[in-house]
Design an enzyme around this catalytic site. Structure first.
Site, short mmCIF file in Angstrom:
data_model
loop_
_atom_site.label_atom_id
_atom_site.label_comp_id
_atom_site.label_asym_id
_atom_site.label_seq_id
_atom_site.Cartn_x
_atom_site.Cartn_y
_atom_site.Cartn_z
N LYS A 226 0.82 -1.22 0.00
CA LYS A 226 0.00 0.00 0.00
C LYS A 226 0.85 1.27 0.00
O LYS A 226 2.03 1.25 0.36
CB LYS A 226 -1.00 -0.05 1.16
CG LYS A 226 -2.10 -1.08 0.82
CD LYS A 226 -3.25 -1.14 1.77
CE LYS A 226 -4.26 -2.19 1.24
NZ LYS A 226 -5.31 -2.52 2.20
N ARG A 265 -3.11 -10.25 4.79
CA ARG A 265 -3.57 -10.42 3.40
C ARG A 265 -2.43 -9.94 2.50
O ARG A 265 -2.06 -8.76 2.57
CB ARG A 265 -4.84 -9.59 3.18
CG ARG A 265 -5.42 -9.68 1.79
CD ARG A 265 -6.67 -8.82 1.68
NE ARG A 265 -7.24 -8.89 0.35
CZ ARG A 265 -6.81 -8.16 -0.68
NH1 ARG A 265 -5.81 -7.31 -0.53
NH2 ARG A 265 -7.39 -8.28 -1.87
N1 HH2 Z 1 -7.18 -4.38 0.69
C1 HH2 Z 1 -7.48 -4.42 -0.63
C2 HH2 Z 1 -8.55 -5.22 -1.08
N2 HH2 Z 1 -9.27 -5.96 -0.23
N3 HH2 Z 1 -9.71 -6.70 1.96
C3 HH2 Z 1 -9.44 -6.67 3.27
N4 HH2 Z 1 -10.17 -7.39 4.14
N5 HH2 Z 1 -8.41 -5.91 3.78
C4 HH2 Z 1 -7.63 -5.13 2.97
O1 HH2 Z 1 -6.73 -4.43 3.49
C5 HH2 Z 1 -7.91 -5.13 1.57
C6 HH2 Z 1 -8.98 -5.94 1.09
C7 HH2 Z 1 -6.66 -3.62 -1.59
O2 HH2 Z 1 -5.63 -4.40 -2.16
P1 HH2 Z 1 -5.67 -5.11 -3.59
O3 HH2 Z 1 -6.71 -6.19 -3.62
O4 HH2 Z 1 -4.31 -5.56 -3.93
O5 HH2 Z 1 -6.03 -3.97 -4.59
P2 HH2 Z 1 -7.32 -3.61 -5.43
O6 HH2 Z 1 -8.42 -3.30 -4.48
O7 HH2 Z 1 -6.89 -2.45 -6.26
O8 HH2 Z 1 -7.69 -4.81 -6.26
#
Ligand code: HH2
Length: 291
Positions: A226, A265
């Site tokens: 992040k 995660r």
């Molecule tokens: N962060 C993201 C997405 N889902 N779910 C939970 N429970 N906690 C988190 O911190 C979280 C999440 C963001 O990361 P990423 O999936 O890599 O990115 P994007 O939302 O752009 O797909």
């Protein structure tokens, strides 16, 4: 074992390993902030997910809509088309529980029909239909705090006391889930690192994570790649790109594990497996626990 480190029940599968659990990210999106566009076909997504399991993932989180600020909205049909074929294959091809990362009850329902074991809702189950679908499906819930919506959340996040405010919110959402019939052992809480939070908010949440753990539920931390980690590791130059934030991610997740997080995660499973084996052994004061 503290309540926040008890086994997590996920629709017939149980997460029992005493060390910090690793949730491997499988983003089946064209536009996720760090890995968008890599896994848009089913075979590639399944192969990637199986690799994460080989590397030590305890569960997989399949998402079909990016939550980054400014991401394009995705229709229910499009999101279902992205995640359901991948979930269906993973449920039959691996023993680890499979989570669906979605804000939409229709998508959660389709994913549960395909065999998913958890619903990960970054909007914290604000929608009563999302609670109902999850409870009726007998699934586990990952309930995350976010201030605002993905579109607006980074505009001017404000709290009286970020840790107390997030804890109070999560306590309320956990009660709503339990009132709908979800057993406590099926609920995971997440302070939502980066979701309506400044850099200082993220740091305060990580620093005072024990206050979130004191709620008595397992706590998930998702700091992987992040932007606050890029800011902290810029050292006067440009912030490293999202794919070059592994050391910062490991440091944040090791700190979270030592502060009581039950699960992290992550995009980079192998590196976390090694780092957390050490962190878990230090936390336990003996070797076996993280193994
Ligand atoms: N962060 C993201 C997405 N889902 N779910 C939970 N429970 N906690 C988190 O911190 C979280 C999440 C963001 O990361 P990423 O999936 O890599 O990115 P994007 O939302 O752009 O797909």
């Amino acid at each position: 074992m503290t309540p926040s480190h008890a086994p997590i029940h996920c629709r017939g599968r149980r997460l029992t390993r005493p060390g910090t659990l690793i949730m491997g990210v499988v983003n089946v999106t064209p536009d996720s902030f760090s890995d968008g566009g890599r896994l848009t076909d089913v075979d590639a997504a399944v192969a990637h997910a199986l690799r994460l399991v080989d590397e030590g993932a305890d569960l997989l989180d399949v998402g079909g809509e990016s939550t980054r600020p400014g991401a394009a909205a995705v229709s229910v049909d499009e999101e279902v088309n992205r995640v359901v074929p991948v979930i269906r294959r993973l449920v039959s091809e691996t023993r680890v529980p499979v989570s669906v990362d979605t804000m939409k009850p229709e998508v959660a329902e389709a994913a549960l029909d395909a065999g998913a074991h958890l619903v990960n809702d970054v909007t914290g189950f604000r929608d009563a239909r999302m609670i109902r679908v999850t409870a009726e499906g007998g699934a586990a819930a990952v309930c995350m705090h976010m201030q605002g919506t993905p579109r607006t959340m980074q505009e001017k996040p404000t709290y009286a006391d970020v840790v107390k405010d997030v804890a109070q919110y999560l306590r309320g959402r956990a009660s709503a889930l339990e009132s709908a019939g979800l057993p406590q052992e099926c609920i995971v809480l997440d302070p939502g690192i980066g979701f309506g939070k400044t850099l200082d908010h993220n740091l305060e949440l990580l620093n005072r994570l024990p206050e979130i753990c004191e709620l008595g539920y397992p706590v998930l931390v998702g700091a992987s790649r992040k932007s606050f980690l890029g800011t902290l590791t810029a050292f006067g130059g440009d912030s490293p790109p999202a794919t070059d934030r592994l050391e910062g991610t490991l440091a944040a997740h090791v700190a979270a594990a030592l502060a009581g997080a039950r699960m992290v995660r992550v995009h980079d499973v192998a590196a976390h497996r090694r780092a957390l084996a050490v962190a878990d052994a230090v936390r336990a004061g003996r070797r076996e626990v993280g193994a």
